[in-house]
Design a protein around this motif. Structure first.
Motif, PDB file in Angstrom:
ATOM      1  N   THR A  44      -7.250 -36.427  -6.116  1.00  0.00           N
ATOM      2  CA  THR A  44      -7.624 -36.947  -4.804  1.00  0.00           C
ATOM      3  C   THR A  44      -6.373 -37.271  -3.998  1.00  0.00           C
ATOM      4  O   THR A  44      -5.382 -37.739  -4.540  1.00  0.00           O
ATOM      5  CB  THR A  44      -8.476 -38.229  -4.956  1.00  0.00           C
ATOM      6  N   ALA A  45      -6.447 -37.023  -2.705  1.00  0.00           N
ATOM      7  CA  ALA A  45      -5.356 -37.378  -1.795  1.00  0.00           C
ATOM      8  C   ALA A  45      -5.953 -38.029  -0.558  1.00  0.00           C
ATOM      9  O   ALA A  45      -6.987 -37.588  -0.047  1.00  0.00           O
ATOM     10  CB  ALA A  45      -4.561 -36.142  -1.409  1.00  0.00           C
ATOM     11  N   VAL A  46      -5.314 -39.093  -0.100  1.00  0.00           N
ATOM     12  CA  VAL A  46      -5.728 -39.793   1.113  1.00  0.00           C
ATOM     13  C   VAL A  46      -4.505 -39.883   2.025  1.00  0.00           C
ATOM     14  O   VAL A  46      -3.434 -40.304   1.586  1.00  0.00           O
ATOM     15  CB  VAL A  46      -6.264 -41.210   0.798  1.00  0.00           C
ATOM     16  N   THR A  47      -4.675 -39.472   3.272  1.00  0.00           N
ATOM     17  CA  THR A  47      -3.594 -39.521   4.249  1.00  0.00           C
ATOM     18  C   THR A  47      -4.011 -40.399   5.421  1.00  0.00           C
ATOM     19  O   THR A  47      -5.115 -40.246   5.945  1.00  0.00           O
ATOM     20  CB  THR A  47      -3.261 -38.116   4.780  1.00  0.00           C
ATOM     21  N   TYR A  48      -3.116 -41.307   5.813  1.00  0.00           N
ATOM     22  CA  TYR A  48      -3.329 -42.142   7.001  1.00  0.00           C
ATOM     23  C   TYR A  48      -2.237 -41.817   8.012  1.00  0.00           C
ATOM     24  O   TYR A  48      -1.058 -41.795   7.672  1.00  0.00           O
ATOM     25  CB  TYR A  48      -3.266 -43.632   6.632  1.00  0.00           C
ATOM     26  N   ALA A  99      -8.845 -46.219   5.056  1.00  0.00           N
ATOM     27  CA  ALA A  99      -8.152 -45.351   4.093  1.00  0.00           C
ATOM     28  C   ALA A  99      -7.944 -46.080   2.768  1.00  0.00           C
ATOM     29  O   ALA A  99      -8.146 -45.506   1.691  1.00  0.00           O
ATOM     30  CB  ALA A  99      -6.821 -44.886   4.665  1.00  0.00           C
ATOM     31  N   LYS A 100      -7.570 -47.351   2.822  1.00  0.00           N
ATOM     32  CA  LYS A 100      -7.364 -48.119   1.589  1.00  0.00           C
ATOM     33  C   LYS A 100      -8.676 -48.355   0.862  1.00  0.00           C
ATOM     34  O   LYS A 100      -8.710 -48.360  -0.366  1.00  0.00           O
ATOM     35  CB  LYS A 100      -6.664 -49.432   1.899  1.00  0.00           C
ATOM     36  N   GLN A 101      -9.784 -48.518   1.597  1.00  0.00           N
ATOM     37  CA  GLN A 101     -11.087 -48.667   0.959  1.00  0.00           C
ATOM     38  C   GLN A 101     -11.501 -47.383   0.251  1.00  0.00           C
ATOM     39  O   GLN A 101     -12.237 -47.424  -0.729  1.00  0.00           O
ATOM     40  CB  GLN A 101     -12.148 -49.050   1.983  1.00  0.00           C
ATOM     41  N   ALA A 102     -11.011 -46.256   0.733  1.00  0.00           N
ATOM     42  CA  ALA A 102     -11.340 -44.981   0.098  1.00  0.00           C
ATOM     43  C   ALA A 102     -10.781 -44.898  -1.321  1.00  0.00           C
ATOM     44  O   ALA A 102     -11.246 -44.099  -2.127  1.00  0.00           O
ATOM     45  CB  ALA A 102     -10.811 -43.820   0.945  1.00  0.00           C
ATOM     46  N   PHE A 103      -9.767 -45.724  -1.626  1.00  0.00           N
ATOM     47  CA  PHE A 103      -9.206 -45.743  -2.979  1.00  0.00           C
ATOM     48  C   PHE A 103     -10.223 -46.252  -3.989  1.00  0.00           C
ATOM     49  O   PHE A 103     -10.126 -45.948  -5.170  1.00  0.00           O
ATOM     50  CB  PHE A 103      -8.002 -46.690  -3.080  1.00  0.00           C
ATOM     51  N   THR A 153      -5.851 -41.291  12.486  1.00  0.00           N
ATOM     52  CA  THR A 153      -6.623 -40.380  11.640  1.00  0.00           C
ATOM     53  C   THR A 153      -6.483 -40.715  10.160  1.00  0.00           C
ATOM     54  O   THR A 153      -5.464 -41.249   9.717  1.00  0.00           O
ATOM     55  CB  THR A 153      -6.190 -38.913  11.842  1.00  0.00           C
ATOM     56  N   VAL A 154      -7.532 -40.373   9.423  1.00  0.00           N
ATOM     57  CA  VAL A 154      -7.550 -40.473   7.964  1.00  0.00           C
ATOM     58  C   VAL A 154      -8.083 -39.152   7.443  1.00  0.00           C
ATOM     59  O   VAL A 154      -9.081 -38.633   7.952  1.00  0.00           O
ATOM     60  CB  VAL A 154      -8.449 -41.633   7.478  1.00  0.00           C
ATOM     61  N   GLU A 155      -7.409 -38.613   6.447  1.00  0.00           N
ATOM     62  CA  GLU A 155      -7.886 -37.400   5.784  1.00  0.00           C
ATOM     63  C   GLU A 155      -8.115 -37.720   4.312  1.00  0.00           C
ATOM     64  O   GLU A 155      -7.269 -38.355   3.676  1.00  0.00           O
ATOM     65  CB  GLU A 155      -6.880 -36.264   5.909  1.00  0.00           C
ATOM     66  N   ILE A 156      -9.263 -37.297   3.798  1.00  0.00           N
ATOM     67  CA  ILE A 156      -9.590 -37.506   2.391  1.00  0.00           C
ATOM     68  C   ILE A 156      -9.827 -36.142   1.768  1.00  0.00           C
ATOM     69  O   ILE A 156     -10.644 -35.358   2.249  1.00  0.00           O
ATOM     70  CB  ILE A 156     -10.827 -38.403   2.227  1.00  0.00           C
ATOM     71  N   THR A 176      -1.635 -40.069  -3.539  1.00  0.00           N
ATOM     72  CA  THR A 176      -2.267 -39.137  -4.474  1.00  0.00           C
ATOM     73  C   THR A 176      -2.699 -39.900  -5.723  1.00  0.00           C
ATOM     74  O   THR A 176      -2.094 -40.899  -6.100  1.00  0.00           O
ATOM     75  CB  THR A 176      -1.324 -37.990  -4.861  1.00  0.00           C
ATOM     76  N   PHE A 177      -3.725 -39.373  -6.374  1.00  0.00           N
ATOM     77  CA  PHE A 177      -4.334 -40.017  -7.530  1.00  0.00           C
ATOM     78  C   PHE A 177      -4.387 -39.053  -8.706  1.00  0.00           C
ATOM     79  O   PHE A 177      -4.266 -37.843  -8.539  1.00  0.00           O
ATOM     80  CB  PHE A 177      -5.748 -40.498  -7.173  1.00  0.00           C
ATOM     81  N   SER A 178      -4.592 -39.601  -9.895  1.00  0.00           N
ATOM     82  CA  SER A 178      -4.562 -38.792 -11.122  1.00  0.00           C
ATOM     83  C   SER A 178      -5.639 -37.708 -11.149  1.00  0.00           C
ATOM     84  O   SER A 178      -5.453 -36.679 -11.794  1.00  0.00           O
ATOM     85  CB  SER A 178      -4.687 -39.688 -12.359  1.00  0.00           C
TER      86      SER A 178
END
Length: 90
Positions: free
Chosen positions: A46-50, A15-19, A66-69, A41-43
């Motif tokens: 984009t949203a990433v959930t772990y 999930a952190k690599q998805a950033f 789980t990870v949701e992108i 959340t990003f500018s």
């Protein structure tokens, strides 16, 4: 995803690599069934959930993290759905 000896660590690292090199605007804890995950959340929207193992819905077994992108492009490619990745234990 293939099984790992520590699905929580594997999922959170993914999930952190998805950033990429982006810094989240906001990171909030997500507490589900007593397990603590997070939502970033990003500018660009984009949203990433772990979610650690045990914190997913009733449809996911307790040993799976789980990870949701959620990005505009992923939703276009995935029939208007977020990308949900499951990280099982071995």
């Amino acid at each position: 995803m293939p099984g790992s000896s520590d699905p929580n660590a594997t999922a959170e690292a993914f999930a952190k690599q998805a950033f990429g090199n982006n810094v989240p605007l906001v990171v909030k804890p997500v507490i589900v069934k007593g397990y603590i995950g997070w939502y970033a959340t990003f500018s660009d929207g984009t949203a990433v959930t772990y979610r650690p193992a045990g914190a997913a819905s009733f449809r996911t077994s307790d040993g799976i993290a789980t990870v949701e992108i959620n990005t505009k492009n992923i939703k276009i490619l995935n029939y208007n759905s977020v990308l949900k990745l499951k990280f099982p234990g071995q």
